[in-house]
Design a protein around this motif. Structure first.
Motif, PDB file in Angstrom:
ATOM      1  N   THR A 259       4.230  29.322  10.469  1.00  0.00           N
ATOM      2  CA  THR A 259       3.807  27.955  10.187  1.00  0.00           C
ATOM      3  C   THR A 259       4.805  27.289   9.246  1.00  0.00           C
ATOM      4  O   THR A 259       5.065  27.784   8.158  1.00  0.00           O
ATOM      5  N   ARG A 260       5.320  26.126   9.636  1.00  0.00           N
ATOM      6  CA  ARG A 260       6.364  25.448   8.863  1.00  0.00           C
ATOM      7  C   ARG A 260       5.864  24.055   8.455  1.00  0.00           C
ATOM      8  O   ARG A 260       6.265  23.027   9.005  1.00  0.00           O
ATOM      9  N   LEU A 261       4.975  24.040   7.454  1.00  0.00           N
ATOM     10  CA  LEU A 261       4.390  22.782   7.003  1.00  0.00           C
ATOM     11  C   LEU A 261       5.380  21.940   6.204  1.00  0.00           C
ATOM     12  O   LEU A 261       5.345  20.708   6.271  1.00  0.00           O
ATOM     13  N   PHE A 262       6.252  22.568   5.424  1.00  0.00           N
ATOM     14  CA  PHE A 262       7.185  21.794   4.615  1.00  0.00           C
ATOM     15  C   PHE A 262       8.265  21.145   5.478  1.00  0.00           C
ATOM     16  O   PHE A 262       8.766  20.071   5.138  1.00  0.00           O
ATOM     17  N   GLU A 263       8.610  21.783   6.571  1.00  0.00           N
ATOM     18  CA  GLU A 263       9.536  21.153   7.516  1.00  0.00           C
ATOM     19  C   GLU A 263       8.894  19.923   8.133  1.00  0.00           C
ATOM     20  O   GLU A 263       9.532  18.873   8.273  1.00  0.00           O
ATOM     21  N   ALA A 264       7.595  20.026   8.489  1.00  0.00           N
ATOM     22  CA  ALA A 264       6.870  18.873   9.023  1.00  0.00           C
ATOM     23  C   ALA A 264       6.720  17.784   7.970  1.00  0.00           C
ATOM     24  O   ALA A 264       6.796  16.584   8.284  1.00  0.00           O
ATOM     25  N   LEU A 265       6.510  18.168   6.693  1.00  0.00           N
ATOM     26  CA  LEU A 265       6.417  17.191   5.608  1.00  0.00           C
ATOM     27  C   LEU A 265       7.708  16.402   5.474  1.00  0.00           C
ATOM     28  O   LEU A 265       7.693  15.165   5.350  1.00  0.00           O
TER      29      LEU A 265
ATOM     30  N   ALA B 242       3.043   8.391  -1.717  1.00  0.00           N
ATOM     31  CA  ALA B 242       2.185   8.733  -2.850  1.00  0.00           C
ATOM     32  C   ALA B 242       2.096  10.234  -3.081  1.00  0.00           C
ATOM     33  O   ALA B 242       1.783  10.681  -4.180  1.00  0.00           O
ATOM     34  N   GLY B 243       2.353  11.046  -2.057  1.00  0.00           N
ATOM     35  CA  GLY B 243       2.223  12.497  -2.160  1.00  0.00           C
ATOM     36  C   GLY B 243       1.763  13.055  -0.834  1.00  0.00           C
ATOM     37  O   GLY B 243       1.874  12.408   0.204  1.00  0.00           O
ATOM     38  N   ALA B 244       1.230  14.275  -0.856  1.00  0.00           N
ATOM     39  CA  ALA B 244       0.843  14.932   0.391  1.00  0.00           C
ATOM     40  C   ALA B 244      -0.360  15.828   0.166  1.00  0.00           C
ATOM     41  O   ALA B 244      -0.619  16.308  -0.942  1.00  0.00           O
ATOM     42  N   MET B 245      -1.088  16.054   1.264  1.00  0.00           N
ATOM     43  CA  MET B 245      -2.183  17.022   1.311  1.00  0.00           C
ATOM     44  C   MET B 245      -1.906  17.981   2.463  1.00  0.00           C
ATOM     45  O   MET B 245      -1.386  17.570   3.498  1.00  0.00           O
ATOM     46  N   MET B 246      -2.250  19.245   2.284  1.00  0.00           N
ATOM     47  CA  MET B 246      -2.124  20.238   3.346  1.00  0.00           C
ATOM     48  C   MET B 246      -3.479  20.880   3.585  1.00  0.00           C
ATOM     49  O   MET B 246      -4.071  21.448   2.655  1.00  0.00           O
ATOM     50  N   VAL B 247      -3.974  20.784   4.812  1.00  0.00           N
ATOM     51  CA  VAL B 247      -5.212  21.453   5.213  1.00  0.00           C
ATOM     52  C   VAL B 247      -4.791  22.695   5.984  1.00  0.00           C
ATOM     53  O   VAL B 247      -4.339  22.603   7.132  1.00  0.00           O
ATOM     54  N   THR B 248      -4.919  23.854   5.384  1.00  0.00           N
ATOM     55  CA  THR B 248      -4.315  25.065   5.933  1.00  0.00           C
ATOM     56  C   THR B 248      -5.071  26.291   5.459  1.00  0.00           C
ATOM     57  O   THR B 248      -5.973  26.201   4.612  1.00  0.00           O
ATOM     58  N   ASP B 249      -4.680  27.452   6.012  1.00  0.00           N
ATOM     59  CA  ASP B 249      -5.224  28.727   5.526  1.00  0.00           C
ATOM     60  C   ASP B 249      -4.320  29.362   4.470  1.00  0.00           C
ATOM     61  O   ASP B 249      -4.573  30.465   4.002  1.00  0.00           O
ATOM     62  N   GLY B 250      -3.234  28.673   4.131  1.00  0.00           N
ATOM     63  CA  GLY B 250      -2.338  29.175   3.101  1.00  0.00           C
ATOM     64  C   GLY B 250      -1.213  30.041   3.606  1.00  0.00           C
ATOM     65  O   GLY B 250      -0.329  30.424   2.830  1.00  0.00           O
ATOM     66  N   GLN B 251      -1.204  30.349   4.913  1.00  0.00           N
ATOM     67  CA  GLN B 251      -0.150  31.185   5.479  1.00  0.00           C
ATOM     68  C   GLN B 251       0.972  30.280   5.978  1.00  0.00           C
ATOM     69  O   GLN B 251       1.042  29.920   7.148  1.00  0.00           O
ATOM     70  N   VAL B 252       1.850  29.910   5.057  1.00  0.00           N
ATOM     71  CA  VAL B 252       2.947  28.987   5.353  1.00  0.00           C
ATOM     72  C   VAL B 252       4.257  29.748   5.188  1.00  0.00           C
ATOM     73  O   VAL B 252       4.463  30.442   4.179  1.00  0.00           O
TER      74      VAL B 252
ATOM     75  N   PRO C 220       0.832  -1.211   0.000  1.00  0.00           N
ATOM     76  CA  PRO C 220       0.000   0.000   0.000  1.00  0.00           C
ATOM     77  C   PRO C 220       0.867   1.262   0.000  1.00  0.00           C
ATOM     78  O   PRO C 220       1.959   1.282   0.556  1.00  0.00           O
ATOM     79  N   GLN C 221       0.352   2.314  -0.616  1.00  0.00           N
ATOM     80  CA  GLN C 221       1.039   3.598  -0.627  1.00  0.00           C
ATOM     81  C   GLN C 221       0.534   4.457   0.525  1.00  0.00           C
ATOM     82  O   GLN C 221      -0.551   4.241   1.054  1.00  0.00           O
ATOM     83  N   THR C 222       1.353   5.456   0.878  1.00  0.00           N
ATOM     84  CA  THR C 222       1.007   6.340   1.997  1.00  0.00           C
ATOM     85  C   THR C 222       0.971   7.777   1.514  1.00  0.00           C
ATOM     86  O   THR C 222       1.926   8.252   0.883  1.00  0.00           O
ATOM     87  N   ALA C 223      -0.128   8.443   1.799  1.00  0.00           N
ATOM     88  CA  ALA C 223      -0.257   9.874   1.515  1.00  0.00           C
ATOM     89  C   ALA C 223      -0.259  10.627   2.840  1.00  0.00           C
ATOM     90  O   ALA C 223      -0.979  10.257   3.770  1.00  0.00           O
ATOM     91  N   LEU C 224       0.577  11.653   2.947  1.00  0.00           N
ATOM     92  CA  LEU C 224       0.643  12.460   4.167  1.00  0.00           C
ATOM     93  C   LEU C 224      -0.420  13.546   4.127  1.00  0.00           C
ATOM     94  O   LEU C 224      -0.615  14.208   3.097  1.00  0.00           O
ATOM     95  N   MET C 225      -1.096  13.742   5.249  1.00  0.00           N
ATOM     96  CA  MET C 225      -2.042  14.840   5.380  1.00  0.00           C
ATOM     97  C   MET C 225      -1.588  15.718   6.552  1.00  0.00           C
ATOM     98  O   MET C 225      -1.620  15.299   7.708  1.00  0.00           O
ATOM     99  N   LEU C 226      -1.124  16.932   6.228  1.00  0.00           N
ATOM    100  CA  LEU C 226      -0.637  17.859   7.245  1.00  0.00           C
ATOM    101  C   LEU C 226      -1.749  18.843   7.575  1.00  0.00           C
ATOM    102  O   LEU C 226      -2.230  19.570   6.690  1.00  0.00           O
ATOM    103  N   VAL C 227      -2.148  18.853   8.836  1.00  0.00           N
ATOM    104  CA  VAL C 227      -3.257  19.690   9.296  1.00  0.00           C
ATOM    105  C   VAL C 227      -2.689  20.875  10.069  1.00  0.00           C
ATOM    106  O   VAL C 227      -2.042  20.700  11.105  1.00  0.00           O
TER     107      VAL C 227
ATOM    108  N   LEU D 150       1.210  17.507  -4.561  1.00  0.00           N
ATOM    109  CA  LEU D 150       0.891  18.204  -3.324  1.00  0.00           C
ATOM    110  C   LEU D 150      -0.469  18.870  -3.526  1.00  0.00           C
ATOM    111  O   LEU D 150      -0.616  19.752  -4.373  1.00  0.00           O
ATOM    112  N   HIS D 151      -1.450  18.423  -2.763  1.00  0.00           N
ATOM    113  CA  HIS D 151      -2.787  18.997  -2.835  1.00  0.00           C
ATOM    114  C   HIS D 151      -2.995  19.909  -1.632  1.00  0.00           C
ATOM    115  O   HIS D 151      -2.633  19.552  -0.503  1.00  0.00           O
ATOM    116  N   VAL D 152      -3.571  21.081  -1.843  1.00  0.00           N
ATOM    117  CA  VAL D 152      -3.805  22.054  -0.775  1.00  0.00           C
ATOM    118  C   VAL D 152      -5.301  22.273  -0.623  1.00  0.00           C
ATOM    119  O   VAL D 152      -5.996  22.581  -1.605  1.00  0.00           O
ATOM    120  N   LEU D 153      -5.793  22.111   0.597  1.00  0.00           N
ATOM    121  CA  LEU D 153      -7.198  22.331   0.924  1.00  0.00           C
ATOM    122  C   LEU D 153      -7.276  23.523   1.867  1.00  0.00           C
ATOM    123  O   LEU D 153      -6.757  23.461   3.000  1.00  0.00           O
TER     124      LEU D 153
END
Length: 714
Positions: A122-128, A141-151, A70-77, A176-179
């Motif tokens: 906010t340091r989402l890419f460091e956490a990624l 498989a890739g990553a998703m970010m649930v954020t307000d865009g202030q990174v 199985p593949q793993t997709a990261l979701m950073l909240v 990289l998908h951004v929500l």
């Protein structure tokens, strides 16, 4: 796990490769020679040899069985402070929960919550990068970010974890998908302090540079706005400004001490939050140069102590005169023949007296040196806010004593001429009031009350003096005592000014190490600065500070009253709260705390003294831009092939579905996808001959007989 079967062709040579190569080369040479001589059937014999060599190479049919991984997709909240605006945090939680529970065959979703990270935003890419380190590269498989865009840590190019990987034989980046936790792009107005000095000279203006800036759709520079400025608890001042243009502001610094300056800009219509419409800065008011006039009545041992102390301070401008030739020694010699400089009485005590901050009279005996009007000028200098320090010796009880002049009206003690002089060994001690007063409380080595005056040397105690004056009346604060517990150091306030009287001229003995010495430099420095109204040395102090949204109030007092009044706290919104302080008898201080969640300047007063405090933003970078926006992350998302999605509101969330990609397109209007990486583990292998041995022999013999038949046609 999914079972898979992979088939392929392989070889297991029956002869060494060098021998097979040698046979092949020999066959080619014979074929070429035959063709050169025109022999028929040469090509058929070469075919027979080639089929034989192919059989000797051992062709095999390979079969490999494996299970796909199985593949793993990261979701950073994102749960940083900016996510507390509006309903962003709730949107992020609901969206993350829904995405984490989506069942996608062959895909696991790992959730990583990113909270505040110091003062770096906010340091989402460091956490990624940290989270992806635990995932095998071929299973990410890739990553998703649930954020307000202030990174804050957006890289210029794709991070290593998302850079092109081989997928289905092609080099493609991981998506990289951004929500985003909003309905769409938001607007915001922010106020920035571009320049603010940490210190400013009292009596001169401090200069600030600020910038009001609008961002978001439909905004533009040059929009009129109003800037409201408030210094401590003073009335606010409104200044017109335009957005996008730096504004210079001058603020008068009236006195030494800390100034809290609150700035706020008028709100922008429709902006998401007004939290960053205001800002606070601290400026410490300091004196430019302390102008000190030191007059020594006669040459004495203490002169050097004073000069060393005052000259060591670069902020002090010292003017020092020692009277070497009193008037009664005038023998008629013309001034032009004297080597001494004439004492500039009129210039010092009439023309320029108000230019000094402090006057020190060290062993000064008038003896008709100063006329009555000039002595009145000294007294008036004190009443108008100046400082006067007088060290008294035998001259203070003589015929030219200053206590019998207008200066005596501002002195805090009177010494009887007949019985005022005491000449015997004693050790200066702190009084009960002196142990609490900031001028003397922290002096090291203060002797215990049980140490006898006659003791010559005591470890850790102050050295002895041998002469002092014993007053018959005092007023003010007695901080040190001398022989027979008589007052030795007396401080007093006179109208707007201050006076200090040291009833001994032997403090210089401490500088010589007499009996162990004492803190003469520190004591004289503190007395001088108290006379010049340094806030840290005030005996009645009220201080306030805010840390982690908690207001701490501290009051230091030397009052002997059993109970002191509480304090009234005024929040930035104007709400008032009464607070009772709790006493700490050891150092005379009282403290209390209360929650302080409002941004702005808080005022604390006990009816006499007032203090101000303001919260310090825990993450200034995080709160600079409060918009939910896609503009910052869009370039990196585009490089990865991912998509940007707006989640909407808690009651109407637009959560995209997750799928495994069936083509190179990785997102649509309401869905996002991750590529098939093909990660697997081999569970078994098998090999069978590609053709039976007898069939290969038949083919070779067929080619040989065909070649023989072709040659027989001649």
């Amino acid at each position: 796990m999914i079972n898979n079967l992979m088939q392929s062709i392989g070889f297991a040579p029956l002869l060494p490769l060098w021998l097979l190569a040698l046979l092949g080369i020999g066959g080619l040479i014979l074929c070429a020679w035959s063709l050169y001589n025109g022999a028929r059937g040469a090509l058929l014999r070469l075919a027979a040899l080639a089929s034989l060599l192919f059989w000797l190479a051992g062709p095999q049919h390979l079969r490999e069985s494996w299970h796909s991984l199985p593949q793993t997709a990261l979701m950073l909240v994102d749960q940083s402070p900016s996510m507390s605006i509006g309903q962003r945090a709730a949107i992020a939680r609901q969206a993350a929960d829904a995405l984490a529970h989506m069942q996608v065959e062959g895909l696991n979703i790992r959730t990583v919550t990113v909270r505040q990270n110091g003062h770096d935003g906010t340091r989402l890419f460091e956490a990624l990068d940290q989270a992806a380190a635990d995932i095998p590269p071929d299973q990410l498989a890739g990553a998703m970010m649930v954020t307000d865009g202030q990174v804050a840590d957006i890289p210029a190019s794709l991070p290593d974890r998302l850079r092109p990987h081989t997928t289905a034989g092609e080099q493609t980046p991981l998506p990289l998908h951004v929500l985003l936790t909003a309905k769409g792009e938001e607007t915001d107005r922010k106020l920035q302090i571009l320049e603010a000095p940490p210190y400013a000279i009292a009596g001169q203006p401090a200069h600030l540079r600020v910038l009001a800036e609008d961002s978001g759709p439909g905004t533009h520079t040059g929009t009129p706005a109003e800037l409201t400025l408030r210094v401590n608890g003073e009335e606010p001042v409104v200044i017109p400004v335009v957005t996008g243009t730096p504004q210079d502001i001058s603020i008068p610094v009236a006195r030494p001490g800390q100034m809290l300056i609150s700035l706020s800009v008028s709100p922008l219509s429709g902006e998401i939050s007004q939290l960053n419409n205001q800002n606070i800065t601290h400026i410490m008011g300091i004196r430019d140069r302390l102008r000190v006039l030191l007059i020594s009545g006669t040459p004495n041992q203490g002169e050097r102590v004073w000069r060393r102390l005052l000259k060591a301070d670069p902020a002090v401008d010292l003017i020092h005169f020692t009277i070497l030739r009193p008037p009664e020694k005038d023998d008629g010699t013309p001034l032009s023949d004297l080597a001494l400089i004439a004492f500039p009485v009129k210039e010092l005590f009439q023309d320029k007296i108000n230019q000094f901050d402090l006057i020190i009279l060290d062993g000064f005996e008038n003896r008709s040196i100063l006329p009555h009007s000039y002595l009145e000028n000294i007294a008036n200098f004190v009443r108008r806010g100046g400082g006067l320090l007088l060290t008294a010796g035998p001259e203070f009880v003589g015929p030219g004593s200053l206590q019998e002049t207008p200066v005596g009206d501002v002195l805090p003690a009177h010494v009887p001429p007949e019985t005022g002089m005491v000449e015997r060994q004693f050790r200066p001690r702190l009084t009960a009031q002196g142990r609490q007063h900031p001028v003397t409380a922290a002096l090291s080595g203060a002797p215990d009350a049980n140490v006898p005056d006659s003791t010559t040397t005591v470890a850790g105690a102050w050295g002895p003096w041998y002469r002092a004056l014993k007053p018959d009346s005092t007023h003010g604060e007695v901080l040190m005592s001398g022989p027979d517990a008589a007052p030795l150091l007396v401080l007093d306030r006179v109208d707007q000014g201050r006076v200090a009287l040291l009833l001994s001229d032997q403090i210089w003995l401490w500088s010589r190490g007499e009996g162990g010495g004492g803190p003469q430099a520190e004591l004289l420095r503190r007395i001088s600065h108290w006379l010049m109204k340094e806030p840290e040395l005030e005996e009645e102090q009220l201080a306030a500070s805010i840390t982690d949204n908690v207001l701490t109030v501290t009051r230091h007092s030397i009052s002997t009253e059993a109970t002191l009044p509480g304090v009234t706290i005024t929040a930035p919104s104007g709400t008032q709260t009464s607070l009772r302080l709790h006493a700490a008898p050891q150092d005379g201080s009282q403290t209390a705390t209360m929650p302080a969640n409002e941004a702005g300047i808080w005022q604390v007063t006990d009816g006499t003294h007032t203090a101000y405090a303001a919260p310090v933003q825990s993450d200034i970078r995080e709160m600079t831009d409060l918009r939910a926006t896609a503009t910052k992350l869009a370039p990196i998302v585009q490089q990865s092939g991912g998509g940007v999605f707006w989640l909407g509101t808690p009651g109407h969330l637009a959560i995209p579905t997750i799928r495994m990609a069936e083509s190179s397109t990785l997102h649509g209007a309401n869905w996002l996808a991750f590529p098939q990486r093909g990660a697997h583990i081999v569970t078994g292998k098998s090999a069978e001959p590609l053709l039976p041995t007898w069939s290969m022999l038949l083919v070779s013999l067929a080619f040989l007989f065909a070649g023989w038949w072709r040659e027989g046609r001649n």
